[in-house]
Write an enzyme that holds these catalytic residues in place. Structure first.
Site, PDB file in Angstrom:
ATOM      1  N   CYS A 247       0.816  -1.228   0.000  1.00 18.81           N
ATOM      2  CA  CYS A 247       0.000   0.000   0.000  1.00 18.81           C
ATOM      3  C   CYS A 247       0.844   1.270   0.000  1.00 18.81           C
ATOM      4  CB  CYS A 247      -0.925   0.014   1.214  1.00 18.81           C
ATOM      5  SG  CYS A 247      -2.197  -1.240   1.126  1.00 18.81           S
TER       6      CYS A 247
HETATM    7  N1  LIG Z   1      -3.335  -6.352   1.904  1.00 15.01           N
HETATM    8  C1  LIG Z   1      -3.756  -5.223   2.416  1.00 15.01           C
HETATM    9  O1  LIG Z   1      -3.470  -4.888   3.559  1.00 15.01           O
HETATM   10  C2  LIG Z   1      -4.601  -4.286   1.608  1.00 15.01           C
HETATM   11  C3  LIG Z   1      -5.273  -3.244   2.291  1.00 15.01           C
HETATM   12  C4  LIG Z   1      -6.075  -2.389   1.584  1.00 15.01           C
HETATM   13  C5  LIG Z   1      -6.188  -2.540   0.213  1.00 15.01           C
HETATM   14  N2  LIG Z   1      -5.505  -3.541  -0.449  1.00 15.01           N
HETATM   15  C6  LIG Z   1      -5.679  -3.659  -1.886  1.00 15.01           C
HETATM   16  O2  LIG Z   1      -6.510  -4.785  -2.140  1.00 15.01           O
HETATM   17  C7  LIG Z   1      -6.134  -5.407  -3.382  1.00 15.01           C
HETATM   18  C8  LIG Z   1      -5.801  -6.886  -3.142  1.00 15.01           C
HETATM   19  O3  LIG Z   1      -4.684  -6.951  -2.272  1.00 15.01           O
HETATM   20  P1  LIG Z   1      -4.287  -8.254  -1.461  1.00 15.01           P
HETATM   21  O4  LIG Z   1      -3.262  -7.821  -0.477  1.00 15.01           O
HETATM   22  O5  LIG Z   1      -5.510  -8.963  -0.984  1.00 15.01           O
HETATM   23  O6  LIG Z   1      -3.604  -9.127  -2.616  1.00 15.01           O
HETATM   24  P2  LIG Z   1      -3.125 -10.654  -2.534  1.00 15.01           P
HETATM   25  O7  LIG Z   1      -1.995 -10.770  -3.467  1.00 15.01           O
HETATM   26  O8  LIG Z   1      -2.989 -11.056  -1.102  1.00 15.01           O
HETATM   27  O9  LIG Z   1      -4.370 -11.475  -3.093  1.00 15.01           O
HETATM   28  C9  LIG Z   1      -4.890 -11.301  -4.366  1.00 15.01           C
HETATM   29  C10 LIG Z   1      -5.486 -12.616  -4.835  1.00 15.01           C
HETATM   30  O10 LIG Z   1      -6.091 -12.363  -6.109  1.00 15.01           O
HETATM   31  C11 LIG Z   1      -5.835 -13.465  -6.953  1.00 15.01           C
HETATM   32  N3  LIG Z   1      -5.991 -13.046  -8.349  1.00 15.01           N
HETATM   33  C12 LIG Z   1      -5.112 -12.392  -9.147  1.00 15.01           C
HETATM   34  N4  LIG Z   1      -5.671 -12.165 -10.355  1.00 15.01           N
HETATM   35  C13 LIG Z   1      -6.925 -12.675 -10.317  1.00 15.01           C
HETATM   36  C14 LIG Z   1      -7.989 -12.740 -11.251  1.00 15.01           C
HETATM   37  N5  LIG Z   1      -7.875 -12.212 -12.457  1.00 15.01           N
HETATM   38  N6  LIG Z   1      -9.116 -13.370 -10.891  1.00 15.01           N
HETATM   39  C15 LIG Z   1      -9.243 -13.918  -9.661  1.00 15.01           C
HETATM   40  N7  LIG Z   1      -8.269 -13.876  -8.728  1.00 15.01           N
HETATM   41  C16 LIG Z   1      -7.127 -13.245  -9.045  1.00 15.01           C
HETATM   42  C17 LIG Z   1      -4.447 -13.912  -6.587  1.00 15.01           C
HETATM   43  O11 LIG Z   1      -4.214 -15.258  -6.964  1.00 15.01           O
HETATM   44  C18 LIG Z   1      -4.462 -13.723  -5.050  1.00 15.01           C
HETATM   45  O12 LIG Z   1      -4.883 -14.904  -4.385  1.00 15.01           O
HETATM   46  C19 LIG Z   1      -4.965  -4.585  -3.912  1.00 15.01           C
HETATM   47  O13 LIG Z   1      -5.480  -3.599  -4.761  1.00 15.01           O
HETATM   48  C20 LIG Z   1      -4.416  -3.937  -2.664  1.00 15.01           C
HETATM   49  O14 LIG Z   1      -3.734  -2.741  -2.954  1.00 15.01           O
HETATM   50  C21 LIG Z   1      -4.720  -4.420   0.231  1.00 15.01           C
END
Ligand SMILES: NC(=O)c1ccc[n+]([C@@H]2O[C@H](COP(=O)([O-])OP(=O)(O)OC[C@H]3O[C@@H](n4cnc5c(N)ncnc54)[C@H](O)[C@@H]3O)[C@@H](O)[C@H]2O)c1
Length: 420
Positions: free
Chosen positions: A260
């Site tokens: 982030c």
């Molecule tokens: N992790 C955090 O603390 C956090 C907090 C706020 C916002 N975000 C935002 O949330 C979003 C997701 O982050 P995250 O940390 O959960 O990511 P992550 O990498 O932990 O998980 C993402 C998941 O999406 C899957 N994926 C990728 N492409 C895909 C598709 N086309 N169809 C279906 N599944 C797919 C991946 O295999 C993975 O399991 C990002 O935009 C991130 O910036 C994350």
């Protein structure tokens, strides 16, 4: 309101807690992920993230949470929540996963469905980028189906604020879309905050993270000059924080990490560059935060030098490899940058991190060592980078020859324990 059948797309740090929370509320939930390995892991009851236990996943799966890589298994859903990664690729926003997810949803979208994007992104993504792809379904966004943006504000490792007690911001393409999304979240989140459209919701998330990024850069720069001036910045921060209004403490450290803080502000500066505008605050904050790993190494080098030990021959035991405490996430971790730099300069590094069993640093494999007195006393210096809760740092200090503490978690001792 009974929660409609929901498909959570992307089952990582954001999507899995959402899917588990919805299932616990009695909703029928389909978890869709592009990774076969991830789906297998979840189907066998393993969480893979710290905020959700294996037990929670196993229970949810046993009660009916289905996990799949096939979008057709989610065709019955009435709500689709997209939680896929939005990384940077060569400093540019990479919306490839959002695009792929949207394209697959377009194949199953029905009139009356609600689609919500939660992934962090630049203002304009929902209406300019996502809507046209979903409309390949032949349905019109805001007319035939509802579309909204609702930023995920999850803070992995935070035991106080989670999904249900952190207010949820919602901005729909139309007032009806806002209402539909607010009603959905209202069924399992304590407070929903609506804004007039997706762009306001997208910007709210980037404002939060840019605010953090800039303020961390401010104290990181202060750490550098406070050291030169012989001032204990940590005391100054704690003193300033006694003001009951108009101030919020931020703390210096070895840099910024995670998916982030180092990434999201770049989404905003990229969007502004398309208008011919340079986001100077973000550029400056990035410069300042990016220099911290090498500044930490330089300070350690000087401390070793005072003891007649060259960094190129020193054994350095690093505490913590994850980007922040109590998580295993290593994305953009400044601790890794510090370790890589130490390794490049010839130091013999080892590390301890109960959450991270091994790391690859520029092709060299390292495994987390046991934090015992022999290991600690064998090191010329112990470098505290990510102090997870539960580490016995006080007794570690007793056995250490020299400690450089970049997080101010152990008391400074002249000639023995130094702070950033
Ligand atoms: N992790 C955090 O603390 C956090 C907090 C706020 C916002 N975000 C935002 O949330 C979003 C997701 O982050 P995250 O940390 O959960 O990511 P992550 O990498 O932990 O998980 C993402 C998941 O999406 C899957 N994926 C990728 N492409 C895909 C598709 N086309 N169809 C279906 N599944 C797919 C991946 O295999 C993975 O399991 C990002 O935009 C991130 O910036 C994350």
């Amino acid at each position: 309101m009974a929660i409609p059948t929901t498909c959570v797309v992307g089952l990582g740090y954001v999507g899995l807690p959402l899917a588990v929370a919805l299932e616990a509320k009695g909703a029928r939930v389909v978890g869709l992920d592009a990774s076969t390995a991830r789906v297998r892991q979840l189907a066998s009851g393993r969480s893979g993230i710290e905020d959700i236990s294996d037990d929670q996943v196993a229970t949810a799966v046993a009660r009916g949470l289905s996990v799949t890589t096939d979008v057709n298994d989610a065709a019955e859903a009435a709500v689709y929540v997209i939680c896929v990664p939005t990384p940077l690729r060569q400093h540019l926003p990479d919306l490839g996963a959002v695009e792929a997810a949207a394209r697959s949803l377009a194949g199953v979208l029905k009139a009356g469905d609600l689609v919500i994007l939660e992934s962090t992104t630049y203002p304009g993504t929902t209406d300019e980028f996502l809507a046209p792809i979903l409309e390949e379904s032949g349905l019109k966004a805001g007319v035939d189906f509802h579309l909204a943006y609702s930023p995920e504000r999850i803070d992995p490792g935070n035991a106080t604020y989670g999904l249900t007690n952190t207010p949820k911001i919602v901005g729909g393409l139309t007032p009806e879309s806002t209402r539909a999304a607010a009603e959905f979240y209202g069924a399992f989140v304590d407070q929903v905050v609506t804004v007039s459209g997706p762009r306001e919701a997208e910007l709210a998330k980037l404002l939060e993270n840019t605010f953090r990024h800039v303020n961390i850069a401010l104290v990181n720069e202060m750490a550098v000059f406070s050291h030169e001036l012989g001032i204990d910045l940590w005391q100054a921060i704690d003193a300033a924080a006694t003001k009951p209004f108009g101030y919020m403490p931020f703390y210096p450290g070895p840099g910024v990490g995670g998916h982030c803080i180092p990434v999201d502000p770049s989404y905003l500066s990229w969007r502004l560059r398309t208008l011919g505008y340079q986001f100077r605050f973000v550029d400056l904050a990035q410069d300042l935060n990016n220099r911290m790993p090498s500044y930490v190494v330089e300070r350690l080098q000087l401390l070793l030098n005072d003891r007649g030990v060259a960094l190129s021959r020193a054994r350095v035991l690093c505490i913590g490899a994850a980007y922040k405490k109590n998580v295993s996430d290593m994305r953009e971790s400044p601790a890794l940058l510090v370790m890589e730099r130490l390794q490049r300069l010839g130091a013999r590094i080892s590390y301890h991190d109960p959450f991270v069993p091994s790391v690859e640093l520029e092709g060299v494999h390292h495994e987390s060592v046991t934090l015992d007195a022999d290991q600690i006393s064998a090191a010329d210096a112990v470098l505290i980078l990510t102090p997870h809760d539960g580490l016995d740092l006080e007794s570690m200090v007793q056995s250490a020859r020299l400690v450089f503490d970049t997080r101010a978690v152990v008391p400074p001792v002249e000639g023995h324990v130094y702070r950033l």
